[in-house]
Write an enzyme that holds these catalytic residues in place. Structure first.
Site, PDB file in Angstrom:
ATOM      1  CG  ASN A 191      -8.269  98.824 -37.000  1.00  0.00           C
ATOM      2  OD1 ASN A 191      -9.171  97.976 -37.301  1.00  0.00           O
ATOM      3  ND2 ASN A 191      -7.151  99.154 -38.035  1.00  0.00           N
ATOM      4  CG  ASP A 219      -2.993 105.984 -39.713  1.00  0.00           C
ATOM      5  OD1 ASP A 219      -3.370 105.631 -40.759  1.00  0.00           O
ATOM      6  OD2 ASP A 219      -3.798 106.438 -38.795  1.00  0.00           O
ATOM      7  CE  LYS A 252       5.778  86.223 -25.205  1.00  0.00           C
ATOM      8  NZ  LYS A 252       5.125  85.224 -24.426  1.00  0.00           N
ATOM      9  N   PRO A 277       2.563 102.864 -45.684  1.00  0.00           N
ATOM     10  CG  PRO A 277       2.183 100.757 -47.145  1.00  0.00           C
ATOM     11  CD  PRO A 277       2.646 101.192 -45.963  1.00  0.00           C
ATOM     12  CG  ASP A 278      -2.392 107.649 -47.765  1.00  0.00           C
ATOM     13  OD1 ASP A 278      -3.315 106.833 -48.210  1.00  0.00           O
ATOM     14  OD2 ASP A 278      -2.589 108.680 -47.046  1.00  0.00           O
ATOM     15  CB  ILE A 279      -3.562 101.737 -49.464  1.00  0.00           C
ATOM     16  CG1 ILE A 279      -2.643 100.745 -48.855  1.00  0.00           C
ATOM     17  CG2 ILE A 279      -4.175 100.781 -50.667  1.00  0.00           C
ATOM     18  CD1 ILE A 279      -3.282  99.540 -48.114  1.00  0.00           C
ATOM     19  CG  LEU A 280      -7.888 106.697 -50.419  1.00  0.00           C
ATOM     20  CD1 LEU A 280      -8.643 105.961 -51.624  1.00  0.00           C
ATOM     21  CD2 LEU A 280      -8.654 107.342 -49.407  1.00  0.00           C
ATOM     22  CE  LYS A 285      -9.213 108.938 -45.357  1.00  0.00           C
ATOM     23  NZ  LYS A 285      -9.350 107.746 -44.510  1.00  0.00           N
ATOM     24  CE  LYS A 329      -5.569 109.925 -46.607  1.00  0.00           C
ATOM     25  NZ  LYS A 329      -4.325 109.750 -46.025  1.00  0.00           N
TER      26      LYS A 329
END
Length: 412
Positions: A212, A280, A290, A306-309, A339, A343
């Site tokens: 991103n 995500d 390649k 994985p959702d770290i937070l 959120k 979370k």
């Protein structure tokens, strides 16, 4: 009354041309009421004399480890014990290397090894020496050991080159000394603050990845602001072009899974601020070769990262304060509140990343701080100011809460 009144500062002068500037630092802190003692390394004596240093400090200048009079009184231990702060300036590449490896082959390094007081380094060296892998490795080790830094700055050098490596200006060093010795300016002293920053890169194949637009600037600014308030800071960073803030321990990662592992290994922490823009999704099967064009676009099967937070917020040993960031495009307050609930974190900093905001990659941010059921819209400001305001609020929230029982690996 100055915050330096009655404080004992031990200066260790390294062997660099910038040593003459340290005399002005000593003069200014004495004007503010500090008591000054000085250790002159053998190399430093090639640039400034014991006579000039002694005249400005109005105290004996220490030069030799095996001094008959002083060492019969265990002088190196006494010097370390009686100092409120030790200032190493100029901190040369050689002196930093010996500090990082725990050497004690002269009076300066012996005192540093015996010290249990805060140490502030003001690096000064040639730009190539500063950027050398060995120096950066030593810098990271010293930061992990809890050593604080001021500078270096960018500019012209005595050798005729230009770049990063000039010792910080005298007034900046004095301000840092005042900040470190003024308890009101260091509300996070003794705290461990964990920060994540930057994007993650999720491999598609050995040469391509999903990423991103995050620059990491906001997270790095938060880490720097936390260190300025006295915290011992661990920065878990995805790939960026940014230099680690002086005094901050940086752990470099690439993927979301690596970031989560690094965060978990860095615990416990008093507060954790998750400013990284974590992908995500990742490719379910990452080929070892390649991908080639073969008559059409490949089909990529994605799996959730994985959702770290959420993972850290749910841990039994979670930090006392868990703060997440939410990159939103419209109605940041409502989306940030949702959120925060989903979370399980304490606060959310929702920032507007719509294309017209120009936030990604810029030095400014537009945020809403969501705490509990309230939301505060902050005016658009520089990311450094967002960081300072956020860390000040975090320091206030942590006030009165128990400190962590241990600081293993974080300089305590």
């Amino acid at each position: 009354m100055s915050s330096l009144a009655g404080r004992n500062i031990l200066f260790i002068l390294g062997a660099g041309i910038a040593a003459y500037k340290v005399l002005d630092v000593m003069r200014r802190v004495r004007e503010r009421g500090a008591h000054v003692r000085t250790i002159l390394t053998s190399g430093a004596a090639e640039f400034v004399t014991p006579l000039s240093v002694g005249a400005l400090s109005e105290a004996p200048v220490f030069t030799e480890l095996f001094d008959l009079k002083n060492e019969t009184e265990i002088g190196h231990i006494r010097l370390a014990r009686e100092a409120d702060l030790i200032v190493v300036a100029p901190a040369t590449a050689d002196l930093m290397a010996r500090m990082a490896h725990g050497q004690a082959d002269d009076l300066a390094t012996t005192v540093l090894l015996a010290a249990d007081k805060p140490v502030l380094c003001a690096p000064a060296m040639n730009v190539r020496m500063w950027h050398h892998t060995a120096t950066q490795r030593n810098l990271a080790q010293l930061a992990e050991d809890g050593i604080h830094f001021v500078g270096p700055d960018e500019g012209a050098m005595a050798c005729g080159e230009y770049g990063l490596g000039r010792m910080a200006p005298v007034e900046v060093i004095v301000e840092k000394i005042e900040a470190m010795l003024g308890p009101e300016a260091r509300p996070l002293a003794g705290r461990h603050i964990l920060v994540t920053a930057g994007p993650t890169h999720e491999p598609i194949d050995p040469v391509r990845f999903i990423a991103n637009r995050s620059s990491g600037k906001q997270g790095y600014a938060i880490a720097e602001a936390a260190e300025a308030l006295g915290a011992c800071v661990t920065l878990v960073s995805g790939p960026t072009d940014l230099a680690a803030p002086p005094g901050v321990r940086r752990l470099n990662v690439e993927t979301a899974e690596e970031m989560l592992a690094a965060v978990e290994n860095a615990l416990p922490a008093d507060a954790a601020i998750f400013a990284a823009a974590v992908a995500d999704w990742r490719v379910a099967e990452n080929p070892s070769a390649k991908l080639k064009k073969s008559g059409g676009a490949p089909t990529l099967a994605l799996t959730e990262n994985p959702d770290i937070l959420k993972t850290i917020a749910a841990r039994e040993d979670r930090p006392a304060l868990v703060v997440g960031f939410a990159a939103e495009t419209g109605d940041a307050a409502a989306k940030g509140q949702e959120k925060r609930r989903s979370k399980g974190c304490d606060w959310i900093v929702a920032n507007d990343v719509s294309p017209e905001s120009g936030v990604f990659g810029s030095d400014e941010n537009d945020v809403t701080l969501v705490t509990g059921e309230s939301a505060e819209d902050w005016p658009r400001m520089r990311k450094a100011e967002v960081a300072r305001r956020l860390m000040t609020r975090i320091a206030e929230a942590l006030e009165g809460r128990p400190y962590l029982p241990t600081r293993a690996g974080h300089g305590a």
